[in-house]
Design a protein around this motif. Structure first.
Motif, short mmCIF file in Angstrom:
data_model
loop_
_atom_site.label_atom_id
_atom_site.label_comp_id
_atom_site.label_asym_id
_atom_site.label_seq_id
_atom_site.Cartn_x
_atom_site.Cartn_y
_atom_site.Cartn_z
N GLU A 124 0.80 -1.23 0.00
CA GLU A 124 0.00 0.00 0.00
C GLU A 124 0.83 1.27 0.00
N ARG A 125 2.04 1.23 0.58
CA ARG A 125 2.80 2.46 0.77
C ARG A 125 4.28 2.24 0.44
N VAL A 126 4.91 3.29 -0.12
CA VAL A 126 6.36 3.30 -0.34
C VAL A 126 6.89 4.61 0.22
N GLY A 127 7.84 4.54 1.14
CA GLY A 127 8.42 5.74 1.74
C GLY A 127 9.91 5.84 1.46
N PHE A 128 10.45 7.06 1.48
CA PHE A 128 11.86 7.30 1.19
C PHE A 128 12.50 8.07 2.33
N ASP A 129 13.74 7.75 2.62
CA ASP A 129 14.52 8.56 3.55
C ASP A 129 15.98 8.47 3.16
N GLY A 130 16.83 9.17 3.92
CA GLY A 130 18.25 9.22 3.58
C GLY A 130 18.62 10.58 3.03
N GLU A 131 19.56 10.59 2.10
CA GLU A 131 20.12 11.83 1.55
C GLU A 131 19.35 12.23 0.30
N LEU A 132 18.35 13.07 0.48
CA LEU A 132 17.42 13.38 -0.60
C LEU A 132 17.52 14.82 -1.09
N ALA A 133 18.55 15.56 -0.66
CA ALA A 133 18.61 16.99 -0.98
C ALA A 133 18.62 17.24 -2.49
N GLN A 134 19.32 16.41 -3.26
CA GLN A 134 19.44 16.61 -4.70
C GLN A 134 18.46 15.75 -5.49
N LEU A 181 19.38 6.19 -10.87
CA LEU A 181 19.32 7.65 -10.87
C LEU A 181 20.72 8.21 -10.64
N PRO A 182 21.12 9.25 -11.38
CA PRO A 182 22.51 9.74 -11.32
C PRO A 182 22.99 10.11 -9.92
N TRP A 183 22.13 10.72 -9.11
CA TRP A 183 22.58 11.18 -7.79
C TRP A 183 22.68 10.06 -6.76
N VAL A 184 22.13 8.90 -7.04
CA VAL A 184 22.07 7.84 -6.04
C VAL A 184 23.34 7.00 -6.07
N ALA A 185 24.03 6.93 -4.94
CA ALA A 185 25.19 6.06 -4.81
C ALA A 185 24.75 4.64 -4.47
N THR A 186 23.96 4.49 -3.43
CA THR A 186 23.42 3.19 -3.04
C THR A 186 22.00 3.37 -2.51
N ALA A 187 21.24 2.29 -2.56
CA ALA A 187 19.89 2.29 -2.00
C ALA A 187 19.66 0.97 -1.29
N THR A 188 18.95 1.03 -0.18
CA THR A 188 18.53 -0.19 0.51
C THR A 188 17.01 -0.21 0.56
N VAL A 189 16.44 -1.39 0.43
CA VAL A 189 14.99 -1.55 0.40
C VAL A 189 14.59 -2.52 1.51
N ARG A 190 13.65 -2.08 2.36
CA ARG A 190 13.18 -2.93 3.45
C ARG A 190 11.66 -3.12 3.35
N ARG A 191 11.22 -4.31 3.63
CA ARG A 191 9.79 -4.56 3.80
C ARG A 191 9.38 -4.14 5.21
N VAL A 192 8.33 -3.37 5.31
CA VAL A 192 7.82 -2.92 6.61
C VAL A 192 6.42 -3.47 6.76
N TRP A 193 6.23 -4.40 7.68
CA TRP A 193 4.95 -5.06 7.84
C TRP A 193 3.90 -4.08 8.36
N PRO A 194 2.66 -4.17 7.86
CA PRO A 194 2.19 -5.26 6.98
C PRO A 194 2.05 -4.86 5.52
N ASP A 195 2.34 -3.57 5.16
CA ASP A 195 1.92 -3.15 3.82
C ASP A 195 2.82 -2.10 3.18
N LEU A 202 6.94 -0.48 1.93
CA LEU A 202 8.37 -0.56 1.65
C LEU A 202 9.02 0.72 2.12
N ARG A 203 10.21 0.61 2.67
CA ARG A 203 11.00 1.77 3.06
C ARG A 203 12.31 1.73 2.28
N ILE A 204 12.56 2.78 1.49
CA ILE A 204 13.75 2.86 0.64
C ILE A 204 14.66 3.95 1.20
#
Length: 227
Positions: free
Chosen positions: A32-42, A75-89, A91-93
């Motif tokens: 149901e949901r996808v969220g982003f965090d980390g270094e998002l300035a650019q 994406l050019p600005w992204v060095a690395t990304a990690t993806v986690r399943r967050v129960w129950p519905d 993803l956290r990237i």
């Protein structure tokens, strides 16, 4: 009878998986949901979500986290990304962005690890310009780091450093002056110039035009008002 029962269970499981895979039934634990965090300035969240188009089908358990990670890291600005399943519905990237230390060539940036990336548009960053032939990014960056260490002892500010096809170095100062360093003994030549610079009376009142440091025991220079 036992074999028949096992065959029926396999058939039912296969039909259920086929229906789930084809979207014919609502998956268990729908995403149901996808969220982003980390270094998002650019980074723009719209760009992040755009590259995920087609990767979010199915449920939380069946979504391909490897493909999602690869899409985000494209994406050019992204060095690395990690993806986690967050129960129950959900993803956290989590995104780690490239940190540029200089502009590289035309339209690119370079990191402290000599990784070149090409964001579009290129942001307006107060960074030095580095340039060199293909495959020379690590070498130019290493030379730049050495040059910056030498310049710490001088009232001179580097604007750009370039390596040409003949493997000769040119350093441009913030005031527009150019130092021709040649191909060998680059650090020694620059150190000699810096030591002499403080003893040149005109250095405080005139702008350097060109200095040729390729002489064995000295250098030649021309001021900008002599051009």
């Amino acid at each position: 009878m036992l074999l028949v029962g096992v065959a029926m269970l396999i058939a039912v499981a296969g039909a259920a998986w086929y229906a789930l895979d084809r979207g014919l039934v609502r998956p268990l634990l729908p995403l149901e949901r996808v969220g982003f965090d980390g270094e998002l300035a650019q980074l723009q969240e719209t760009d992040l979500r755009k590259v995920l188009t087609g990767h979010l089908t199915g449920g939380l358990l069946s979504v391909d986290v490897g493909a999602i990670r690869g899409a985000v890291e494209s994406l050019p600005w992204v060095a690395t990304a990690t993806v986690r399943r967050v129960w129950p519905d959900a993803l956290r990237i989590t995104v780690a962005a490239h940190e540029p230390v200089a502009i590289w060539g035309r339209g690119a940036l370079i990191t402290a690890d000599a990784e070149v990336f090409r964001p579009s548009p290129l942001p307006d960053l107060a960074l030095p310009d580095l340039a060199g032939p293909p495959g020379s990014a690590a070498r130019v960056l290493e030379r730049y780091q050495g040059v910056m260490t030498l310049l710490e002892a001088a009232p001179l500010e580097l604007e750009s450093l370039s390596l040409n096809e003949r493997r000769a170095w040119t350093l441009t100062l913030a005031g527009g002056g150019r130092l021709h360093l040649g191909r060998t003994s680059v650090n020694a030549r620059l150190a000699r110039f810096i030591a002499a610079w403080a003893e040149i009376p005109e250095a405080d009142t005139r702008e350097l035009g060109v200095a040729d440091l390729r002489y064995p025991d000295g250098f030649a220079l021309r001021w900008q008002d002599e051009d």
